[in-house]
Motif scaffolding. Structure first.
Motif, mmCIF file in Angstrom:
data_model
loop_
_atom_site.group_PDB
_atom_site.id
_atom_site.type_symbol
_atom_site.label_atom_id
_atom_site.label_comp_id
_atom_site.label_asym_id
_atom_site.label_seq_id
_atom_site.Cartn_x
_atom_site.Cartn_y
_atom_site.Cartn_z
ATOM 1 N N TYR A 1 0.843 -1.198 0.000
ATOM 2 C CA TYR A 1 0.000 0.000 0.000
ATOM 3 C C TYR A 1 0.875 1.244 0.000
ATOM 4 C CZ TYR A 1 -4.104 2.845 0.969
ATOM 5 O OH TYR A 1 -5.114 3.764 0.873
ATOM 6 N N GLN A 2 1.966 1.169 0.762
ATOM 7 C CA GLN A 2 2.881 2.306 0.797
ATOM 8 C C GLN A 2 3.513 2.542 -0.567
ATOM 9 O OE1 GLN A 2 3.569 4.476 3.173
ATOM 10 N NE2 GLN A 2 5.174 5.525 2.007
ATOM 11 N N TYR B 1 0.191 3.294 -3.323
ATOM 12 C CA TYR B 1 -0.958 4.171 -3.064
ATOM 13 C C TYR B 1 -0.604 5.472 -2.348
ATOM 14 C CZ TYR B 1 -3.763 0.112 -4.366
ATOM 15 O OH TYR B 1 -4.318 -0.938 -5.053
ATOM 16 N N THR B 2 0.414 5.479 -1.547
ATOM 17 C CA THR B 2 0.693 6.679 -0.740
ATOM 18 C C THR B 2 2.039 7.325 -1.057
ATOM 19 O OG1 THR B 2 1.670 5.352 1.049
ATOM 20 C CG2 THR B 2 -0.702 5.768 1.148
ATOM 21 N N SER B 3 2.756 6.797 -2.034
ATOM 22 C CA SER B 3 4.080 7.363 -2.356
ATOM 23 C C SER B 3 4.049 8.232 -3.599
ATOM 24 C CB SER B 3 5.102 6.228 -2.544
ATOM 25 O OG SER B 3 4.707 5.390 -3.627
ATOM 26 N N SER C 1 4.040 11.479 -5.770
ATOM 27 C CA SER C 1 4.496 12.868 -5.601
ATOM 28 C C SER C 1 4.795 13.463 -6.969
ATOM 29 C CB SER C 1 5.749 12.924 -4.711
ATOM 30 O OG SER C 1 6.846 12.297 -5.347
ATOM 31 N N ALA D 1 -9.249 2.779 -2.786
ATOM 32 C CA ALA D 1 -7.864 3.249 -2.691
ATOM 33 C C ALA D 1 -7.334 3.660 -4.062
ATOM 34 C CB ALA D 1 -6.986 2.147 -2.094
ATOM 35 N N ALA E 1 -5.961 7.320 -4.965
ATOM 36 C CA ALA E 1 -4.624 7.496 -5.534
ATOM 37 C C ALA E 1 -4.694 8.184 -6.889
ATOM 38 C CB ALA E 1 -3.935 6.141 -5.655
ATOM 39 N N ALA F 1 -4.528 11.858 -6.406
ATOM 40 C CA ALA F 1 -3.165 12.317 -6.154
ATOM 41 C C ALA F 1 -2.332 12.266 -7.431
ATOM 42 C CB ALA F 1 -2.523 11.452 -5.065
#
Length: 249
Positions: free
Chosen positions: A112-113, A116-118, A120, A214, A218, A221
């Motif tokens: 997930y890291q 989905y959350t990295s 930028s 999710a 994402a 983002a």
């Protein structure tokens, strides 16, 4: 049987007393019959027979009690435990085949890291595209896993129905308390196995839905990162274009 023994005792006593009351033939003067002593002996014999009859009845009752205890301790001849364990093993194996993101806290945290959350704006377009593709594959795989788990749960219904019918029949025809209890325990085990199917289906459905949510989060983002990439380029300025060899007139 007991009534027959009691009738025999009464018949013997009646015969003895009848003999006592009947006239006795003349005997020598030195032979004296003691009727009181004879009657006492008959009564004692009758009491002894009655005690024996009571003892026989008590032994018969004890024998019946032992028979009932043996029935209560008899084991149920039917066992569905191996079938239930096999079905649970198949469900567990299907859960272990989850695509991309496994049912593991460590696996979820790591993947997930990464996907989905990295996100930028410093990432390249190719990296953003690669992550988007990974998220899409995760979502599609989650829905496929959920469909497989639903098919597994539905496929277990016929065997569950057959096992339930056998266990209910065994419980109703049980000869003792232990057999009835064992049948009841196996029915509870069957219900627990069915609940495990429900948990597995709900987990698979929830996993698929969460992966899709999710992915959507994402994607927002990712859109922001792509906008940042686009905004870094110089603004467009119009220039004269020469077409067909004209001089611009």
């Amino acid at each position: 049987m007991i009534a027959r023994r009691r009738s025999l005792i009464m018949a013997v006593a009646a015969g003895v007393f009848g003999t006592m009351l009947s006239p006795w033939p003349a005997m020598a003067q030195w032979e004296v019959f003691d009727s009181a002593n004879f009657g006492q002996n008959v009564l004692q014999a009758a009491r002894a027979l009655q005690q024996i009859d009571n003892q026989i009845t008590s032994l018969a009752n004890q024998a019946q009690m032992l028979v009932n205890q043996a029935k209560n301790l008899a084991l149920l001849p039917l066992s569905t435990l191996s079938t239930l364990q096999s079905t649970i093993s198949q469900t567990t194996a299907l859960l272990a085949q989850a695509q991309n993101i496994a049912y593991s806290v460590t696996s979820v945290e790591q993947q997930y890291q990464q996907a989905y959350t990295s996100i930028s704006s410093s990432m390249s377009d190719s990296a953003l595209f690669s992550q988007a593709q990974t998220r899409w594959q995760n979502a599609v795989g989650g829905f496929e896993d959920a469909l497989k788990m639903q098919a597994r749960a539905v496929g277990n219904i016929p065997s569950d129905s057959g096992a339930m019918t056998q266990l209910v029949s065994a419980s109703q025809s049980s000869t003792g308390a232990l057999q009835a209890a064992q049948a009841g325990n196996q029915l509870l085990a069957l219900q627990s196995r069915q609940l495990s199917d429900v948990v597995a289906v709900l987990s698979a459905n929830g996993r698929a839905a969460d992966l899709e949510r999710a992915r959507e989060a994402a994607a927002e983002a990712e859109s922001d990162a792509l906008y940042q990439h686009f905004s870094q380029y110089d603004a467009y300025s119009p220039t004269a274009v020469s077409m067909f060899g004209s001089s611009g007139n």
